[in-house]
Design an enzyme around this catalytic site. Structure first.
Site, PDB file in Angstrom:
ATOM      1  N   ARG A  33       0.821  -1.210   0.000  1.00  0.00           N
ATOM      2  CA  ARG A  33       0.000   0.000   0.000  1.00  0.00           C
ATOM      3  C   ARG A  33       0.857   1.263   0.000  1.00  0.00           C
ATOM      4  NH1 ARG A  33      -2.709  -4.200   2.034  1.00  0.00           N
ATOM      5  NH2 ARG A  33      -4.988  -4.287   1.991  1.00  0.00           N
ATOM      6  N   GLY A 101      -1.304 -12.221  -4.605  1.00  0.00           N
ATOM      7  CA  GLY A 101      -2.727 -11.947  -4.731  1.00  0.00           C
ATOM      8  C   GLY A 101      -3.076 -10.530  -4.289  1.00  0.00           C
ATOM      9  N   ARG A 129      -5.854 -18.392  -8.849  1.00  0.00           N
ATOM     10  CA  ARG A 129      -6.623 -17.752  -7.775  1.00  0.00           C
ATOM     11  C   ARG A 129      -7.774 -16.909  -8.321  1.00  0.00           C
ATOM     12  NH1 ARG A 129      -2.501 -15.473  -3.380  1.00  0.00           N
ATOM     13  NH2 ARG A 129      -4.427 -15.282  -2.202  1.00  0.00           N
ATOM     14  N   SER A 174     -12.957  -9.933   3.066  1.00  0.00           N
ATOM     15  CA  SER A 174     -11.708  -9.844   2.298  1.00  0.00           C
ATOM     16  C   SER A 174     -11.210  -8.411   2.269  1.00  0.00           C
ATOM     17  CB  SER A 174     -11.918 -10.337   0.861  1.00  0.00           C
ATOM     18  OG  SER A 174     -10.784 -10.002   0.068  1.00  0.00           O
ATOM     19  N   GLN A 176      -8.693  -7.474   0.702  1.00  0.00           N
ATOM     20  CA  GLN A 176      -8.229  -7.175  -0.657  1.00  0.00           C
ATOM     21  C   GLN A 176      -9.371  -6.624  -1.506  1.00  0.00           C
ATOM     22  OE1 GLN A 176      -6.458 -10.786  -2.105  1.00  0.00           O
ATOM     23  NE2 GLN A 176      -4.772 -10.721  -0.640  1.00  0.00           N
ATOM     24  N   ASP A 326      -3.773 -15.669   7.674  1.00  0.00           N
ATOM     25  CA  ASP A 326      -2.499 -16.216   7.198  1.00  0.00           C
ATOM     26  C   ASP A 326      -1.780 -17.047   8.252  1.00  0.00           C
ATOM     27  OD1 ASP A 326      -2.681 -15.169   4.635  1.00  0.00           O
ATOM     28  OD2 ASP A 326      -1.820 -13.251   5.226  1.00  0.00           O
ATOM     29  N   LYS A 353      -6.273 -19.499  -0.928  1.00  0.00           N
ATOM     30  CA  LYS A 353      -5.024 -18.767  -0.730  1.00  0.00           C
ATOM     31  C   LYS A 353      -3.995 -19.240  -1.767  1.00  0.00           C
ATOM     32  CE  LYS A 353      -5.675 -15.832   2.590  1.00  0.00           C
ATOM     33  NZ  LYS A 353      -5.481 -14.416   2.283  1.00  0.00           N
ATOM     34  N   ARG A 401       3.883 -19.890   3.389  1.00  0.00           N
ATOM     35  CA  ARG A 401       3.495 -20.069   4.791  1.00  0.00           C
ATOM     36  C   ARG A 401       3.425 -21.549   5.180  1.00  0.00           C
ATOM     37  NH1 ARG A 401       2.924 -14.836   6.026  1.00  0.00           N
ATOM     38  NH2 ARG A 401       1.795 -13.530   4.529  1.00  0.00           N
TER      39      ARG A 401
END
Length: 448
Positions: A33, A101, A129, A174, A176, A326, A353, A401
């Site tokens: 961001r 993503g 995705r 979400s 996102q 996450d 994910k 992850r």
């Protein structure tokens, strides 16, 4: 689905406690961001602590392609000269978002509000995705999208010449999707409104305010309503990126599981919409405390102190999922070491994910002798009371992850645990194994 050159990595019990102070890479969400808002602001934004993982570097490259001046001036130190809201230019080539993503979905929001044509792709994992969840609401601005079946990448977008503000209620929690709608709304006159039934991370709202936009948040009967006044003048503002709580999760859980350990992770973002894992570990009995709390760049920050604890299983409520989405794979590792049963509920979002993270987490446990079951969208883990058998090889599915969670398990298991490919760890945590070996004082993580 293999990566051309897999890099397996194995972790074993270090034989002595983990000890030391460390910093982890900058917060990935805030890093993306900072670059994007810097590109939209008037003037030059100085960023420090930027995560220099591959995902964020893709965002930097995309901002350059859209006409912003983006330069690295030192480790974690970057300078972005922006073009103002609505001032981005048409990219000359395909925008390749790699494995990210977040970068892809937020960038679609940015592009939707600009009268440009662009094409976007990503790596094999990102091309699987779902992007429909952002292209659908963004179409309301007047932007047009052409995608592969199921709304997948590669895709083409023609941004709106006269973007309209969006009024949208999120069907799934979400950050996102919410952020993509707000970014598109920057270029539209009037008010953009997004309602989320469950609060998700609010870095976009915080940073918009930091750069001078008018954003309000209120709780309504429908959910949390975020309102943005369109066409603001964003003004360059310095950004100090805190350490990523999702990355801090790995050394913290390692310290809780390796007997005698005490680890301090410095300068971690403590945004309450990101600290679900800390809340959950404390419920499990973890000796985990925060020191030196402060505010930086509109975000709460502090140092986390983790000490070895015999954990106890708990039930994790579904409403907590957005604040720790996450962290479930590494929580599953903590649950495997705990006494009793841990039930993680409402994990549907984990299926979309970097990998089907729910299935991959279950497989990680099964491969290392830990009993677990999936019931609907719940993961139930039977703890071993500190006696994880280990000895397995974990399929990471190009998911950083899952790879790091497998290696954390290896530090606490009776037999070494192997991640079949650790190459993708660099997308979020460059130097992870070296740092963990430093805490262990030995080569606990090495090529098998």
């Amino acid at each position: 689905m293999s990566h051309p050159d897999p890099r397996p990595l194995q972790a074993r019990a270090p034989g002595s406690p983990l000890a030391g102070r460390l910093g982890v890479p900058g917060d990935k969400s805030i890093s993306h961001r900072a670059l994007m808002f810097g590109a939209l602001a008037v003037g030059t934004t100085e960023i420090s602590g930027l995560l220099e993982g591959e995902d964020v570097l893709r965002t930097a490259a995309a901002m350059r392609a859209l006409g912003a001046e983006v330069e690295r001036v030192g480790p974690g130190a970057w300078r972005v000269s922006g073009r103002g809201v609505g001032g981005l230019v048409e990219p000359a080539d395909v925008l390749d978002m790699g494995n990210s993503g977040t970068a892809a979905r937020l960038l679609l929001g940015l592009l939707a509000g600009h009268p440009v044509f662009a094409t976007m792709t990503g790596d094999a994992s990102l091309r699987k995705r779902p992007m429909k969840r952002v292209t659908e609401p963004l179409s309301a601005t007047g932007a047009a999208f052409w995608t592969r079946e199921g709304g997948r990448l590669p895709l083409a977008i023609r941004g709106a010449a006269d973007p309209l503000p969006i009024d949208y209620t999120l069907p799934v929690a979400s950050a996102q999707v919410k952020s993509a709608c707000l970014l598109a709304g920057l270029c539209a006159p009037g008010t953009t409104r997004v309602v989320e039934r469950e609060p998700t991370r609010d870095h976009t709202e915080n940073m918009l305010r930091h750069f001078g936009a008018t954003v309000s948040v209120e709780d309504t009967a429908q959910g949390r309503l975020v309102t943005l006044e369109g066409q603001p003048e964003l003004v360059a503002a310095p950004v100090l990126v805190p350490g990523d709580p999702s990355s801090a999760a790995f050394p913290i859980v390692s310290a809780l599981l390796v007997p005698g350990s005490r680890v301090v992770v410095e300068n971690i973002g403590l945004n309450p919409l990101r600290t679900g894992l800390i809340t959950t570990l404390r419920e499990m009995g973890a000796a985990l405390r925060v020191e030196n709390e402060r505010v930086a760049g509109g975000e709460p920050v502090g140092d986390l102190v983790a000490e070895y604890t015999e954990l106890t299983g708990v039930t994790v409520p579904p409403g907590r999922a957005p604040s720790m989405i996450d962290e479930y794979p590494v929580l599953a590792v903590a649950a495997a070491a705990a006494r009793g049963v841990t039930r993680m509920t409402g994990l549907a979002e984990l299926r979309v994910k970097e990998s089907d993270r729910l299935a991959a987490t279950f497989a990680l446990l099964a491969a290392n002798g830990v009993k677990a079951t999936i019931e609907g969208d719940d993961l139930i883990v039977e703890g071993t009371a500190g006696a994880i058998p280990g000895g397995g090889t974990v399929e990471t599915h190009m998911d950083h992850r899952i790879a790091m969670s497998a290696l954390v398990m290896g530090l606490a298991a009776r037999a070494p645990v192997t991640a079949d490919d650790a190459a993708f760890i660099d997308t979020s945590f460059p130097g992870f194994a070296t740092l963990m070996n430093g805490l262990a004082g030995t080569e606990a993580m090495a090529a098998p």
